[in-house]
Design an enzyme around this catalytic site. Structure first.
Site, mmCIF file in Angstrom:
data_model
loop_
_atom_site.group_PDB
_atom_site.id
_atom_site.type_symbol
_atom_site.label_atom_id
_atom_site.label_comp_id
_atom_site.label_asym_id
_atom_site.label_seq_id
_atom_site.Cartn_x
_atom_site.Cartn_y
_atom_site.Cartn_z
ATOM 1 N N ARG A 125 0.864 -1.189 0.000
ATOM 2 C CA ARG A 125 0.000 0.000 0.000
ATOM 3 C C ARG A 125 0.892 1.228 0.000
ATOM 4 N NH1 ARG A 125 -2.519 0.315 5.145
ATOM 5 N NH2 ARG A 125 -1.173 2.094 5.554
ATOM 6 N N GLU A 144 5.039 6.946 2.171
ATOM 7 C CA GLU A 144 5.790 5.684 2.257
ATOM 8 C C GLU A 144 5.055 4.592 1.501
ATOM 9 O OE1 GLU A 144 5.907 4.161 6.254
ATOM 10 O OE2 GLU A 144 3.759 4.425 6.557
ATOM 11 N N ASN A 146 4.065 0.600 2.227
ATOM 12 C CA ASN A 146 4.033 -0.497 3.205
ATOM 13 C C ASN A 146 4.112 -1.811 2.446
ATOM 14 O OD1 ASN A 146 3.074 1.079 5.757
ATOM 15 N ND2 ASN A 146 1.752 1.762 4.097
ATOM 16 N N SER A 151 -2.661 -2.958 6.049
ATOM 17 C CA SER A 151 -3.971 -3.329 6.589
ATOM 18 C C SER A 151 -5.101 -2.436 6.099
ATOM 19 C CB SER A 151 -3.910 -3.318 8.116
ATOM 20 O OG SER A 151 -3.555 -2.032 8.575
ATOM 21 N N LYS A 305 12.256 2.427 5.634
ATOM 22 C CA LYS A 305 12.299 3.869 5.337
ATOM 23 C C LYS A 305 13.655 4.264 4.741
ATOM 24 C CE LYS A 305 8.627 5.337 8.421
ATOM 25 N NZ LYS A 305 8.124 4.041 8.866
ATOM 26 N N LYS A 334 11.660 10.291 11.561
ATOM 27 C CA LYS A 334 11.027 8.971 11.605
ATOM 28 C C LYS A 334 12.053 7.877 11.878
ATOM 29 C CE LYS A 334 7.237 10.027 8.466
ATOM 30 N NZ LYS A 334 6.348 9.463 7.454
ATOM 31 N N GLU A 338 7.486 0.312 11.508
ATOM 32 C CA GLU A 338 6.144 0.304 10.925
ATOM 33 C C GLU A 338 5.143 0.367 12.073
ATOM 34 O OE1 GLU A 338 5.792 0.597 7.725
ATOM 35 O OE2 GLU A 338 7.957 0.527 7.631
ATOM 36 N N GLY A 339 3.900 0.653 11.715
ATOM 37 C CA GLY A 339 2.838 0.542 12.717
ATOM 38 C C GLY A 339 2.362 1.856 13.297
ATOM 39 N N ARG A 420 -7.757 7.553 5.275
ATOM 40 C CA ARG A 420 -7.779 7.701 6.736
ATOM 41 C C ARG A 420 -7.704 9.178 7.072
ATOM 42 N NH1 ARG A 420 -2.758 4.080 7.822
ATOM 43 N NH2 ARG A 420 -2.278 5.136 5.871
#
Length: 444
Positions: A125, A144, A146, A151, A305, A334, A338-339, A420
């Site tokens: 994604r 970024e 993923n 998800s 990253k 950063k 992840e997450g 989102r």
């Protein structure tokens, strides 16, 4: 962007009534999460946080994000096959970041032994924000890609019906019809099904590596159910189960509980806290097998990253640090994680930069210029929180799927989107981290 949904509301009471209708529809559509109190059981569930209204997105930017997705799929796949590039790019990170180093060790071990896997599957994604240019026009800026456990494809497939319902309640049926159909779970399942088919064993299963405490299980179930509809069976196991009951035969075929596994789909294993020594051993076992891993370890490394920074190389690091210290509000720091919920901003970032400036540890962080989107009004609905209109910003994700057999690309497509939205005051974090909420783009 003309339409402001807030103007359709008569008063607070109207807002609350509409919010109740929306929540009930979300529950009916299966836009669900397990609760914080019961993350391991579906006995008690709540609706996943979402916006009351769809958010306006320039259709030109949405089309642009879709148009480049297949190229990003190719890029990720190419990087994953370039061992020299990965080693060179990650060399400084590996020295300082234990997690990336351990992933890289497995990568080296698998290369040395010879990669048993012949079919490769990417479910990724690519995430964007809408930068507000000085002339007021919006531009698409990538944040970024993923490459592991991307998800919300399942829940994003269920949210269009909720927003259509809300607009219909407001007698805005023409507007309701403009909300795009979106079914990433079907597309993601299509990729897994293709990989399963190419693996070539009719009785083999798909193994979903799951967390013990998984609130976002309904998102995953949407994909499992799509596979089951194609007569492909999925088993959910933890790393610990693989460690105890997983084995390879002489051809490096993977068996768990005595059943052959064609595809391993990771919905765990992207953060250091998710690995014990036993889990690292299980991950190595999975990587050594000829099962199709989604992602394989090289593709997970391609999503770090540091690699993404290298692919978009700009000005040199020291110069960037000087700029960030001079204007901290324009930058974000950063870590290689992840997450969501790990980024440093403002004063915290300044302190970290001062500390890291001359140290090797600096290599385990990425300094990025902050994207400045134009805020807009929406109402974020969360269990237990009152409905109120707030200033928000959005992040758009495009799901991509590719399957490669040997050197032949068998599938390459985009399969849907995820929007989102979060309140302006929350700088960092995704839906699972409890900050962003699910949304739909309303193309304008």
């Amino acid at each position: 962007m003309a339409t402001s949904w807030g103007s359709l509301l008569q008063d607070e009471q109207h807002l609350e009534e509409l919010a109740r209708q929306a929540m009930d529809r979300a529950l009916a559509e299966g836009v669900l999460l397990r609760t914080l109190q019961e993350p391991s059981s579906s006995d008690v569930v709540s609706y996943a946080p979402f916006t009351l209204f769809p958010s306006l997105v320039p259709s030109a930017l949405l089309e642009q994000a879709y148009a480049v997705q297949m190229d990003f799929n190719l890029l990720v796949d190419a990087v994953s096959q370039n061992a020299a590039f990965l080693e060179q790019t990650l060399s400084s990170t590996i020295k300082r970041d234990d997690f990336t180093a351990r992933l890289f060790d497995i990568h080296k071990q698998v290369l040395k032994e010879g990669i048993a896997q012949t079919v490769f599957l990417g479910l990724n994604r690519s995430d964007y924000m809408f930068q507000c240019n000085t002339d007021g026009s919006p531009a698409l800026k990538q944040i970024e890609i993923n490459t592991i456990s991307a998800s919300f494809g399942g829940l994003a497939s269920r949210t269009p019906a909720v927003h259509r319902h809300v607009l219909s309640v407001l007698s805005k049926t023409q507007e309701a019809a403009k909300i795009l159909s979106n079914n990433p779970s079907k597309g993601l399942a299509l990729g897994i099904a293709k990989a399963w088919e190419l693996y070539g064993s009719a009785n083999a299963l798909v193994l979903l590596i799951a967390q013990e405490k998984e609130r976002n299980i309904f998102d995953q179930r949407a994909i499992e159910n799509e596979l089951l509809a194609r007569n492909i069976h999925v088993i959910r196991r933890r790393f610990e189960d693989v460690s105890e009951k997983g084995s390879l035969d002489q051809d490096r075929r993977l068996f768990v509980d005595g059943q052959e596994v064609a595809v391993v789909y990771f919905r765990d294993g992207y953060m250091p806290s998710q690995y014990s020594l036993q889990n690292w051993e299980a991950r190595l076992l999975l990587e050594r097998s000829c099962a199709v891993k989604c992602p394989d370890i090289a593709t997970q490394l391609a999503g770090t990253k540091k690699v993404q920074q290298e692919l978009s190389r700009g000005e040199e690091g020291d110069q960037a640090i000087t700029k960030a210290l001079a204007a901290p509000s324009r930058f974000v720091l950063k870590p290689q994680r992840e997450g969501g919920g790990n980024n440093l901003y403002g004063e915290e970032m300044v302190q970290a930069l001062e500390r890291l400036k001359d140290s090797e540890e600096r290599a385990s962080y990425i300094l990025m210029e902050k994207i400045e989107p134009e805020p807009f009004g929406n109402c974020l609905l969360r269990p237990g929180s009152p409905a109120r209109m707030v200033q928000c910003i959005s992040e758009l994700g495009i799901f991509g799927v590719y399957v490669r057999q040997g050197k032949t690309l068998v599938m390459n497509k985009h399969v849907g989107h995820l929007l989102r939205t979060k309140a302006m005051e929350h700088a960092d974090g995704g839906v699972a981290a409890g900050v962003a909420v699910l949304d739909n783009p309303y193309p304008v």
